[in-house]
Design an enzyme around this catalytic site. Structure first.
Site, PDB file in Angstrom:
ATOM      1  N   GLU A  95       0.831  -1.202   0.000  1.00  0.00           N
ATOM      2  CA  GLU A  95       0.000   0.000   0.000  1.00  0.00           C
ATOM      3  C   GLU A  95       0.870   1.259   0.000  1.00  0.00           C
ATOM      4  O   GLU A  95       1.986   1.251   0.527  1.00  0.00           O
ATOM      5  CB  GLU A  95      -0.890   0.007   1.251  1.00  0.00           C
ATOM      6  N   CYS A 108       3.342   8.656   0.757  1.00  0.00           N
ATOM      7  CA  CYS A 108       4.011   7.796   1.729  1.00  0.00           C
ATOM      8  C   CYS A 108       4.268   6.441   1.062  1.00  0.00           C
ATOM      9  O   CYS A 108       3.339   5.739   0.688  1.00  0.00           O
ATOM     10  CB  CYS A 108       3.079   7.686   2.937  1.00  0.00           C
ATOM     11  N   CYS A 115       7.564  -6.326   7.518  1.00  0.00           N
ATOM     12  CA  CYS A 115       8.776  -5.788   8.147  1.00  0.00           C
ATOM     13  C   CYS A 115       9.260  -6.803   9.170  1.00  0.00           C
ATOM     14  O   CYS A 115       8.458  -7.428   9.864  1.00  0.00           O
ATOM     15  CB  CYS A 115       8.473  -4.457   8.844  1.00  0.00           C
ATOM     16  N   CYS A 119       8.240  -4.075  15.774  1.00  0.00           N
ATOM     17  CA  CYS A 119       7.924  -3.117  16.842  1.00  0.00           C
ATOM     18  C   CYS A 119       6.536  -3.460  17.390  1.00  0.00           C
ATOM     19  O   CYS A 119       5.619  -3.770  16.630  1.00  0.00           O
ATOM     20  CB  CYS A 119       7.942  -1.685  16.308  1.00  0.00           C
ATOM     21  N   CYS A 122       3.159  -1.756  16.057  1.00  0.00           N
ATOM     22  CA  CYS A 122       2.977  -1.531  14.615  1.00  0.00           C
ATOM     23  C   CYS A 122       2.345  -2.749  13.953  1.00  0.00           C
ATOM     24  O   CYS A 122       2.829  -3.874  14.093  1.00  0.00           O
ATOM     25  CB  CYS A 122       4.342  -1.240  13.985  1.00  0.00           C
ATOM     26  N   CYS A 337      -0.510   5.869  10.098  1.00  0.00           N
ATOM     27  CA  CYS A 337       0.805   5.308  10.443  1.00  0.00           C
ATOM     28  C   CYS A 337       0.647   3.962  11.131  1.00  0.00           C
ATOM     29  O   CYS A 337      -0.117   3.833  12.079  1.00  0.00           O
ATOM     30  CB  CYS A 337       1.528   6.215  11.427  1.00  0.00           C
TER      31      CYS A 337
HETATM   32  N1  SAH Z   1      10.132   1.360   9.491  1.00  0.00           N
HETATM   33  C1  SAH Z   1      10.255   2.758   9.482  1.00  0.00           C
HETATM   34  C2  SAH Z   1       9.282   3.476   8.561  1.00  0.00           C
HETATM   35  C3  SAH Z   1       7.846   3.015   8.579  1.00  0.00           C
HETATM   36  S1  SAH Z   1       6.864   3.308   9.994  1.00  0.00           S
HETATM   37  C4  SAH Z   1      10.158   3.304  10.885  1.00  0.00           C
HETATM   38  O1  SAH Z   1       9.751   2.577  11.774  1.00  0.00           O
HETATM   39  O2  SAH Z   1      10.541   4.466  11.063  1.00  0.00           O
HETATM   40  C5  SAH Z   1       6.510   5.052   9.936  1.00  0.00           C
HETATM   41  C6  SAH Z   1       6.160   5.632  11.322  1.00  0.00           C
HETATM   42  O3  SAH Z   1       4.872   5.201  11.808  1.00  0.00           O
HETATM   43  C7  SAH Z   1       7.167   5.215  12.393  1.00  0.00           C
HETATM   44  O4  SAH Z   1       7.550   6.315  13.168  1.00  0.00           O
HETATM   45  C8  SAH Z   1       6.356   4.238  13.204  1.00  0.00           C
HETATM   46  O5  SAH Z   1       6.907   4.087  14.471  1.00  0.00           O
HETATM   47  C9  SAH Z   1       4.987   4.877  13.171  1.00  0.00           C
HETATM   48  N2  SAH Z   1       3.904   3.989  13.636  1.00  0.00           N
HETATM   49  C10 SAH Z   1       3.839   2.646  13.575  1.00  0.00           C
HETATM   50  N3  SAH Z   1       2.694   2.192  14.136  1.00  0.00           N
HETATM   51  C11 SAH Z   1       2.009   3.287  14.558  1.00  0.00           C
HETATM   52  C12 SAH Z   1       0.741   3.494  15.207  1.00  0.00           C
HETATM   53  N4  SAH Z   1      -0.061   2.479  15.488  1.00  0.00           N
HETATM   54  N5  SAH Z   1       0.365   4.764  15.504  1.00  0.00           N
HETATM   55  C13 SAH Z   1       1.158   5.817  15.173  1.00  0.00           C
HETATM   56  N6  SAH Z   1       2.335   5.695  14.541  1.00  0.00           N
HETATM   57  C14 SAH Z   1       2.772   4.441  14.249  1.00  0.00           C
HETATM   58 FE1  SF4 Z   2       8.935  -2.084  10.947  1.00  0.00          FE
HETATM   59 FE2  SF4 Z   2       6.673  -1.011  11.849  1.00  0.00          FE
HETATM   60 FE3  SF4 Z   2       8.888  -1.031  13.371  1.00  0.00          FE
HETATM   61 FE4  SF4 Z   2       8.776   0.586  11.221  1.00  0.00          FE
HETATM   62  S1  SF4 Z   2       7.467   0.726  13.050  1.00  0.00           S
HETATM   63  S2  SF4 Z   2      10.472  -0.751  11.843  1.00  0.00           S
HETATM   64  S3  SF4 Z   2       7.540  -0.689   9.835  1.00  0.00           S
HETATM   65  S4  SF4 Z   2       7.742  -2.843  12.670  1.00  0.00           S
END
Ligand code: SAH
Ligand code: SF4
Length: 347
Positions: A95, A108, A115, A119, A122, A337
């Site tokens: 996406e 974006c 991934c 985290c 996420c 995000c």
């Molecule tokens: N992997 C990279 C880029 C993709 S994520 C990274 O982690 O930076 C882009 C952003 O969205 C990151 O800052 C991530 O921590 C944030 N993000 C992930 N899950 C989220 C959520 N549920 N609510 C708000 N931001 C979130």
């Molecule tokens: Fe991967 Fe999501 Fe962590 Fe970004 S925030 S590094 S996309 S698991």
């Protein structure tokens, strides 16, 4: 002799393309024409290239894939955010999200299917890693969305903040950036491209020497114990290493590194933790984006109260830091995000 597989032409920088056209018996300068047709004129069929000979057009038709993605669905949120669902040539899906904020139109981009970094907050992380995207699959996200927008609306900014960890797919990402910034092609300025990383330290310096894009770092905690719990990558590259890599990143004069900090209710939103954040960032040219957590189905975290969010911001303000509260957009269509999970049961 076996049949030669068609190439995905969006994997090729202009220099690669010059070599390729010479190898198939054309003159070198033809590569520029091909490049301009793909990225300047947005052709969908080599037949549209009246500046190329019929013979060359046939070679292109049989020897190349002009696009790497098939657009499957576009959804528009109440706030005009648009989410694009694409199918890759092997049937996997990704996406991209367009965030209109006139005069800006920010796209974006995804860099991986899923991934590996897992985290805790996420949704993309719950998929695990299916595979890296190719440069062509990254570049075509821009081409396909620009095509959908038409001539009246230009994508102005690119952010690598969709699915995946871009620095875990550094070669393809850098190649895509070279193609996207080529003045003969889409001609994006590096200043309008931002890459967000969870903190793969060795790749940060490689990125900095390869291409001068803006860097965003997903921080989310200013203490190692908590950060390691939220982001397992912190066990490999703890905060001290991460902050040193940020200081060494070649941020241009007058520019800063953006630190993203998701606010998770009761986890990392205490004023004491805001003070830790101030301390941690004192040696870095930084700005902080506070992102109130976007709850999703099954998540154990919650969004803090407005009072807690503002109190956290106030601590940073008082310390003279540049800080904004950034609301995720497009939450009603699963475009916010951390909500991108194309192809999984939750998509
Ligand atoms: N992997 C990279 C880029 C993709 S994520 C990274 O982690 O930076 C882009 C952003 O969205 C990151 O800052 C991530 O921590 C944030 N993000 C992930 N899950 C989220 C959520 N549920 N609510 C708000 N931001 C979130
Ligand atoms: Fe991967 Fe999501 Fe962590 Fe970004 S925030 S590094 S996309 S698991």
């Amino acid at each position: 002799m076996g049949r030669v597989e068609p190439i995905f032409i969006q994997n090729y920088t202009l220099t690669d393309l010059e070599l390729w056209v010479e190898a198939i018996g054309e003159r070198r300068f033809r590569a520029r024409q091909v490049f301009r047709n793909i990225y300047g004129r947005h052709i969908n069929d080599w037949g549209e290239c009246s500046d190329l000979s019929k013979m060359f057009r046939l070679q292109l038709e049989h020897g190349t894939h002009l696009h790497a993605l098939t657009l499957q669905e576009v959804r528009e949120a109440a706030d005009a955010t648009r989410k694009y669902l694409f199918e890759l040539s092997d049937g996997l899906r990704i996406e991209s999200v367009l965030i209109p904020d006139p005069p800006r139109q920010t796209l974006c981009l995804s860099s991986q299917v899923g991934c590996a970094l897992g985290c805790r907050f996420c949704l993309t992380g719950t998929m695990g890693l299916k595979r890296n995207l190719t440069a062509a699959e990254i570049v075509d996200q821009v081409c396909r969305v620009q095509e959908d927008l038409g001539a009246g609306r230009r994508i102005t900014n690119l952010v690598f903040m969709g699915m995946g960890e871009p620095l875990a797919n550094l070669d393809a990402v850098v190649r895509a950036i070279h193609i996207l910034t080529d003045p003969l092609g889409l001609a994006f300025s590096h200043r309008r491209i931002t890459l967000s990383t969870a903190g793969l330290v060795p790749q940060m310096s490689r990125l900095g020497s390869a291409t001068p894009v803006n860097l965003a770092v997903s921080l989310h905690a200013a203490e190692d114990a908590l950060r390691s719990e939220l982001m397992p990558v912190n066990r490999t590259y703890p905060l001290e290493q991460l902050i040193r890599a940020c200081r060494e990143y070649p941020t241009p004069p007058r520019k800063r590194i953006t630190f993203e900090y998701i606010l998770l209710d009761g986890i990392n939103d205490h004023p004491r933790q805001a003070r830790e954040l101030v301390k941690l960032l004192h040696s870095v040219r930084s700005k902080v984006n506070l992102i109130p957590f976007n709850p999703h189905e099954g998540s154990v975290f919650g969004r803090p109260s407005e009072r807690a969010i503002l109190a956290f911001q106030e601590v940073l303000h008082k310390a003279q830091m540049t800080v904004i509260i950034r609301e995720s957009r497009g939450a009603d269509i699963g475009a916010a995000c951390g909500q991108l999970v194309a192809g999984s049961a939750c998509a």
